[in-house]
Design an enzyme around this catalytic site. Structure first.
Site, short mmCIF file in Angstrom:
data_model
loop_
_atom_site.label_atom_id
_atom_site.label_comp_id
_atom_site.label_asym_id
_atom_site.label_seq_id
_atom_site.Cartn_x
_atom_site.Cartn_y
_atom_site.Cartn_z
N SER A 424 -29.89 52.66 2.83
CA SER A 424 -30.94 53.37 3.56
C SER A 424 -31.69 52.41 4.49
O SER A 424 -31.83 51.22 4.17
CB SER A 424 -31.91 53.95 2.53
OG SER A 424 -32.63 55.02 3.08
N PRO A 425 -32.17 52.90 5.63
CA PRO A 425 -32.89 52.00 6.54
C PRO A 425 -34.13 51.42 5.88
O PRO A 425 -34.89 52.15 5.25
CB PRO A 425 -33.26 52.90 7.72
CG PRO A 425 -33.19 54.30 7.19
CD PRO A 425 -32.14 54.28 6.12
N GLN A 502 -31.11 53.21 13.27
CA GLN A 502 -32.12 54.26 13.23
C GLN A 502 -33.11 54.00 14.37
O GLN A 502 -33.74 52.94 14.42
CB GLN A 502 -32.86 54.23 11.89
CG GLN A 502 -33.82 55.41 11.75
CD GLN A 502 -34.68 55.31 10.51
OE1 GLN A 502 -35.33 54.28 10.29
NE2 GLN A 502 -34.74 56.36 9.71
N TYR A 585 -44.40 59.15 11.88
CA TYR A 585 -44.25 58.43 13.14
C TYR A 585 -44.28 59.42 14.31
O TYR A 585 -44.51 60.62 14.09
CB TYR A 585 -42.97 57.58 13.12
CG TYR A 585 -43.02 56.49 12.05
CD1 TYR A 585 -44.07 55.56 12.05
CD2 TYR A 585 -42.08 56.41 11.04
CE1 TYR A 585 -44.16 54.58 11.07
CE2 TYR A 585 -42.15 55.42 10.05
CZ TYR A 585 -43.20 54.52 10.07
OH TYR A 585 -43.29 53.55 9.11
N ARG A 633 -33.61 61.99 10.48
CA ARG A 633 -34.37 61.86 9.23
C ARG A 633 -35.66 62.66 9.37
O ARG A 633 -36.38 62.53 10.36
CB ARG A 633 -34.68 60.40 8.91
CG ARG A 633 -35.49 60.27 7.63
CD ARG A 633 -35.58 58.86 7.08
NE ARG A 633 -34.51 58.61 6.13
CZ ARG A 633 -34.58 57.74 5.13
NH1 ARG A 633 -35.67 57.01 4.95
NH2 ARG A 633 -33.57 57.56 4.31
N ARG A 727 -34.28 50.76 -2.13
CA ARG A 727 -34.79 49.61 -2.89
C ARG A 727 -33.76 48.91 -3.76
O ARG A 727 -33.76 47.67 -3.80
CB ARG A 727 -36.03 50.02 -3.68
CG ARG A 727 -37.24 50.24 -2.78
CD ARG A 727 -38.32 51.01 -3.48
NE ARG A 727 -37.88 52.34 -3.85
CZ ARG A 727 -38.57 53.19 -4.59
NH1 ARG A 727 -39.75 52.83 -5.04
NH2 ARG A 727 -38.10 54.38 -4.87
C1 LIG Z 1 -39.14 47.94 2.41
C2 LIG Z 1 -38.83 49.32 2.86
C3 LIG Z 1 -38.74 49.61 4.21
C4 LIG Z 1 -38.42 50.89 4.64
N1 LIG Z 1 -38.22 51.14 5.98
C5 LIG Z 1 -37.75 52.33 6.38
C6 LIG Z 1 -37.34 52.55 7.72
O1 LIG Z 1 -37.32 51.64 8.54
N2 LIG Z 1 -36.96 53.79 8.08
C7 LIG Z 1 -36.92 54.81 7.19
O2 LIG Z 1 -36.57 55.92 7.55
N3 LIG Z 1 -37.25 54.61 5.91
C8 LIG Z 1 -37.64 53.40 5.48
N4 LIG Z 1 -37.91 53.19 4.16
C9 LIG Z 1 -37.67 54.29 3.20
C10 LIG Z 1 -36.27 54.16 2.58
O3 LIG Z 1 -35.25 54.29 3.54
C11 LIG Z 1 -36.08 55.19 1.48
O4 LIG Z 1 -36.16 56.47 2.06
C12 LIG Z 1 -37.09 55.06 0.35
O5 LIG Z 1 -37.29 53.71 0.01
C13 LIG Z 1 -36.65 55.83 -0.88
O6 LIG Z 1 -35.42 55.37 -1.36
P1 LIG Z 1 -35.27 54.41 -2.65
O7 LIG Z 1 -35.92 55.13 -3.78
O8 LIG Z 1 -33.78 54.25 -2.85
O9 LIG Z 1 -35.97 53.13 -2.35
C14 LIG Z 1 -38.24 51.92 3.70
C15 LIG Z 1 -38.37 51.63 2.36
C16 LIG Z 1 -38.63 50.36 1.93
C17 LIG Z 1 -38.70 50.08 0.45
#
Ligand SMILES: Cc1cc2nc3c(=O)[nH]c(=O)nc-3n(C[C@H](O)[C@H](O)[C@H](O)COP(=O)(O)O)c2cc1C
Ligand SMILES: Cc1cc2nc3c(=O)[nH]c(=O)nc-3n(C[C@H](O)[C@H](O)[C@H](O)COP(=O)(O)OP(=O)(O)OC[C@H]3O[C@@H](n4cnc5c(N)ncnc54)[C@H](O)[C@@H]3O)c2cc1C
Length: 781
Positions: A424-425, A502, A585, A633, A727
């Protein structure tokens, strides 16, 4: 102690006999309004696990039940002319009458006083009791009397059901689905004694009304059901034993929870038990189990702390504390299963092929996972995995086992991902002047080698003022394009993973600190700020910078910036592009009513709020090569009253689908600082599920997906097409390789340089697994 149980259902009777058995000196009376053999309903089911529990607490009762019950293992689905069956589910079915009679007889044998045909008006009728058990069922008078203390929360659900019986006998827990001109009906069917079967028919309120069943009496309702399920009933009749019901024979399920479970009425302690304090939908058939287990827990506390009047307050406190957790867990599972049956017609029955529909039904409570199904019925799951793999385009010789769904390929336009896992981004805040550097090269490269089908680079911005922080990457000049190209090329050269970009504009959430800076994420930079733009002039944080509401000229500029970045992304060689319309955003700020207060053509209704994001999407789609996928997204839930809801999310997805989106990446929240999300494992997956199956567009599920078992269950059930994992990939770039080894999927390809690590990891996990006693949830699916 002097104990009175108001209500002689399973809860009251079982508690009475357990306490009498604990100490025969207790003076225990069960007061019941009905006659001994007079009851409603047909059979009840509970699981093998509940039976084990009963065996420990009162072996004679368990032995009697054991003799009387029907045990069966299989679940059968009749759907669209097909019959599908899987085993290993372990149910016990018993007639409610028979169960009550066994409990009544045991009560009498132990010396519990049973007082039938006595209507209790109030707990005050028993002034000399030490303990009063309010086991008076779902419409508990005692609970109503003390409503301000117990604080019940009663939710009436929309589906209608009728509880019938038949003499047609079935050898599996059977679910039959029939479609009428107005919608779907389903029957939950289980045999519970030598010649009788429970037959519950259920349908959404609007379908029920459309058939005029709101005006039908019991006989007409039965005739309707007999005709509808004629093929299944094979000439057998349906029967009722609920002629005492006033009003419609069709009920709505009521989910009951209570904040407080007991109360001292000035003379005696009054405690709620069974359906009086909590209900669980029959979709997982656990109401009787909960009632029985309440009785066991209260007895256990008396046994541990002492069964004297002095101990009652502490016993009751512990009873509530302990039971509340277990009950909540079961109610949550029952809620999921109930919602599945409420939505089943249009969301699943109309969409999914029978094999996947069966899988979706078996995992409806979300307590039963892919690996759990493997334990229950290995052969069935193997067959399902082969079916799934073939549908995913794999042609496997008969002797080659199919991969689990997580490791099947997925094709969108001309791009095929080798499996269903996406990194994921994740913003890394580590660029200078928007240039991704060595950190990104290593970071994304490592994750590309880690087994995922695709790596999505973090939110990248189309202009300097579109960044969240000064450390965010950009794609507004050729230097940035070339820096990205270097990363894309290494991913393509060194791995078979795809790489996506993204694209996003921070809008009202721009010009802030990196999360590790002193004042933390989302707070304005101490210096060097840039002006912000958004749908409306509303700050994200109360003390944050106030953006300027975009003019049409701003909209033109930003749209053109997105297009420029899109062209650079294509030149850099990315395989996939995602447009970021989530998390508050810029584009998200147009979609949510919380952040869009415009009175022009771009505000107001959802259709108007979507205009600008759709305009940007269309321009990007035009500039992005036709053979490459473009996903979006979204925040499918704002988690704030008045914000975007999952219903809206389905509309949003449809709108993007109509302008050519290939996939919806279903995130949620971060739109308002007032959000109150409900976190939990796979907590955003229901949004991906709804959007996929209601809007008819492929989805990416994301959020607390942290093991292969989650990914397999989601993909197999058709709740999403891809799973994004964020994560866990921060801690472990090779998350996918690790998870494959963990579940023993040894055909997983590894980078050749790492092969020595593969066999070692597989051996270690296999050894760990062999030493584990695998707990298997044996509750009904
Ligand atoms: C450090 C960090 C940076 C993130 N940056 C982005 C991002 O640039 N774009 C986005 O759409 N989501 C971003 N997210 C959200 C993640 O893509 C994801 O949707 C969210 O962490 C939930 O997934 P997880 O439970 O597997 O961590 C970010 C999350 C984390 C932890
Ligand atoms: C369609 C349907 C299917 C179900 N299927 C299952 C299933 O498969 N498995 C399962 O485990 N559960 C099932 N249940 C739920 C199950 O019936 C209840 O959860 C269970 O009976 C709860 O036990 P209880 O003792 O708390 O309440 P009840 O069984 O409701 O007993 C309460 C008793 O109190 C008596 N009473 C009430 N008020 C008074 C009063 N004022 N004075 C005297 N007596 C009073 C009533 O007559 C009744 O006998 C189903 C329920 C429905 C509606």
């Amino acid at each position: 102690m002097k104990i009175v149980c108001i209500g002689g259902g399973p809860a009251g009777l079982y508690f009475a006999l357990l306490m009498k058995q604990l100490d025969p000196r207790h003076d225990i009376t069960v007061v019941e309004r009905n006659k001994p053999y007079d009851t409603f309903g047909w059979g009840v089911v509970f699981s093998d696990a509940t039976m084990d529990n009963m065996r420990q607490w009162d072996p004679p009762t368990a032995a009697e039940i054991q003799q009387a019950f029907n045990h069966w293992d299989d679940i059968e689905l009749k759907f669209k002319g097909r019959i599908l069956r899987s085993g290993g589910h372990g149910f016990v079915g018993i007639g409610r009458k028979k169960l009550l009679n066994i409990l009544q007889a045991r009560c009498e044998q132990l010396g519990v006083k049973l007082q039938f045909e006595t209507e209790v008006d109030s707990d005050a009728d028993f002034p000399d009791a030490d303990l009063i058990i309010a086991s008076d069922g779902i419409n508990s008078k005692v609970r109503s009397k003390y409503a301000p203390i117990f604080k019940p929360d009663i939710v009436t659900r929309p589906n209608r059901y009728i509880w019938l019986g038949t003499h047609r006998l079935y050898d599996a827990f059977t679910f039959t689905f029939e479609k009428t001109e107005h919608g779907w009906f389903q029957a939950h069917i289980y045999k519970f004694d030598a010649d009788t079967t429970t037959y519950i028919v259920e349908t959404p309120e609007h379908v029920w009304k459309a058939h005029g069943l709101d005006k039908a009496g019991m006989d007409e309702s039965i005739a309707f059901c007999e005709k509808l399920f004629a093929e299944d009933l094979q000439g057998h009749k349906l029967m009722t034993n609920a002629r005492h019901l006033r009003g419609s024979a069709w009920l709505n399920f009521q989910r009951v929870t209570c904040e407080q479970w007991s109360h001292f009425n000035g003379r005696a302690h009054v405690v709620l038990m069974g359906d009086a304090v909590h209900t669980a939908h029959f979709a997982i058939g656990s109401g009787t189990k909960l009632a029985i287990e309440d009785a066991i827990e209260l007895t256990r506390q008396f046994k541990g702390l002492g069964d004297t009047p002095e101990q009652i307050p502490e016993v009751l406190q512990r009873y509530q504390a302990l039971r509340r957790v277990d009950v909540l867990r079961l109610q949550n599972a029952a809620w999921n299963a109930m919602e599945w049956f409420e939505a089943v017609g249009e969301r699943y029955a109309d969409q999914l092929p029978p094999e996947q529909f069966m899988y979706s039904m078996l995992t409806r409570s979300q307590r039963i996972s892919h690996e759990n199904l493997r334990l229950r019925d290995k052969a069935w799951l193997k067959g399902f995995e082969r079916w799934f793999a073939e549908r995913a385009g794999l042609q496997l010789p008969a002797h080659v086992p199919a991969p689990p769904p997580m490791f099947t390929p997925y094709t969108v336009r001309a791009v095929t991902l080798k499996n269903r896992v996406v990194v994921s981004p994740m913003a890394q805040y580590s660029c200078v002047d928007g240039l991704p550097g060595d950190f990104h090269f290593v970071h994304l490269g490592a994750r590309a080698l880690g087994g995922a089908g695709m790596v999505v680079a973090e939110m990248t911005c189309p202009s300097p003022d579109a960044r969240i922080t000064p450390g965010c990457p950009g794609l507004w000049n050729e230097a940035q394009r070339d820096a990205w190209k270097r990363i894309v090329e290494v991913v393509h050269r060194q791995s078979d993973a795809k790489i996506a970009l993204q694209l996003g504009h921070a809008g009202p959430k721009g010009s802030t600190n990196a999360p590790w800076d002193a004042s933390g994420a989302d707070h304005p930079l101490p210096a060097g700020n840039w002006p912000l733009i958004a749908a409306s002039a509303l700050p994200y944080l109360d003390d944050g910078a106030v953006p300027r509401a975009m003019t049409r000229a701003d909209m033109d500029r930003v749209r053109d910036d997105f297009v420029r970045s899109t062209r650079y992304a294509a030149e850099a060689g990315f395989d996939w592009l995602e447009l970021h319309c989530a998390h508050g955003y810029l584009l998200s700020s147009f979609i949510s009513p919380l952040t869009n207060r415009r009175s022009d053509d771009y505000g107001g209704s959802l259709a108007h709020r979507l205009r600008y994001p759709l305009e940007v999407f269309a321009a990007v789609r035009e500039a992005w090569p036709k053979h490459l996928p473009l996903s979006v997204r979204i925040s499918a839930h704002d988690w704030v009253d008045g914000g975007i809801t999952p219903d809206d999310a389905v509309q949003i997805a449809r709108a993007f689908k109509d302008v050519g989106a290939d996939m919806i990446d279903c995130s949620s929240g971060q739109v308002s600082a007032l959000q109150k999300p409900t976190y939990g494992r796979m907590y955003q997956t229901p949004f991906a599920d709804r959007i996929r199956n209601e809007a008819g567009i492929a989805t990416i599920a994301v959020g607390a997906i942290s093991e292969a078992d989650h990914v397999n269950s989601i993909i197999a059930a058709g709740r999403a097409d891809l799973c994004a994992v964020a994560r866990p990939h921060l801690a472990n770039p090779a998350w996918t390789l690790t998870e494959a080894a963990k579940i023993g999927y040894t055909p997983m390809p590894w980078p050749k340089q790492y092969l020595a690590g593969k066999s070692q990891m597989e051996t270690l996990f296999a050894r760990e697994k062999a030493q584990q006693v695998v707990p298997m949830y044996r509750e009904p699916a």
